[in-house]
Write an enzyme that holds these catalytic residues in place. Sequence first.
Site, PDB file in Angstrom:
ATOM      1  N   ASP A  63       0.854  -1.176   0.000  1.00 15.07           N
ATOM      2  CA  ASP A  63       0.000   0.000   0.000  1.00 15.07           C
ATOM      3  C   ASP A  63       0.902   1.243   0.000  1.00 15.07           C
ATOM      4  OD1 ASP A  63      -2.657   1.195   0.393  1.00 15.07           O
ATOM      5  OD2 ASP A  63      -2.014   1.596   2.425  1.00 15.07           O
ATOM      6  N   GLY A  77       3.818   1.272   1.210  1.00 15.63           N
ATOM      7  CA  GLY A  77       5.174   0.753   1.051  1.00 15.63           C
ATOM      8  C   GLY A  77       6.004   0.922   2.314  1.00 15.63           C
TER       9      GLY A  77
END
Length: 173
Positions: A99, A101
């Site tokens: 998402d 990261g």
Amino acid sequence: MIIGRPFLTTEQIHEKVIELADRISKDYTGKEILAIGILKGSFMFFADIIRALKTPVTLDFIIAASYLKTTSTGEVKIHYDMREDIKGKHVLLIDDIIDTGISLNYIRERILSKGPASLKVCALLDKKERREVNVPMDYIGFEIPNQFFVGYGLDYDNNYRNLPYIAVFKKET
Ligand code: IMP
Ligand code: MG
């Protein structure tokens, strides 16, 4: 709570798992993989993908969380750390969804500091639009839109992980 129709069916997921495992098996010919699953979300994907690999595999897990209900807190907490010695190993990190990261980036750095022979990342889902930290990714199953998904390991408040497919989750209004 409303769980929509499957966004990705069991069959679509299965086909993708086989496709990814074939690519990974080819790339790691003659090598042994240390597969590290990022729990809890990746448990189903992890179990499916390692069963489809044709290369020798050892495994470990890490439990990390950055989410409260449906939003990322941006802060990563490690609840269970890897037990295996990582030095000199070909590490393949396996995650359910990337998402922002932030979690993956944090875990990647942590592994890199332990001196693996190589490090690659495999994730089933990529919510690219939401990326805040640029993390290198090697094997991606599906790029998905910026919605909240549950099933096949993915949860809302620890529910719905057991669904055999992936669906969009909407809170009732
Ligand atoms: P990141 O650090 O923002 O990339 O967060 C990644 C983690 O957030 C994933 O491993 C999931 O545990 C969780 N997550 C992100 N998006 C979703 C979603 O749509 N459904 C369920 N969990 C999600
Ligand atoms: Mg996760």
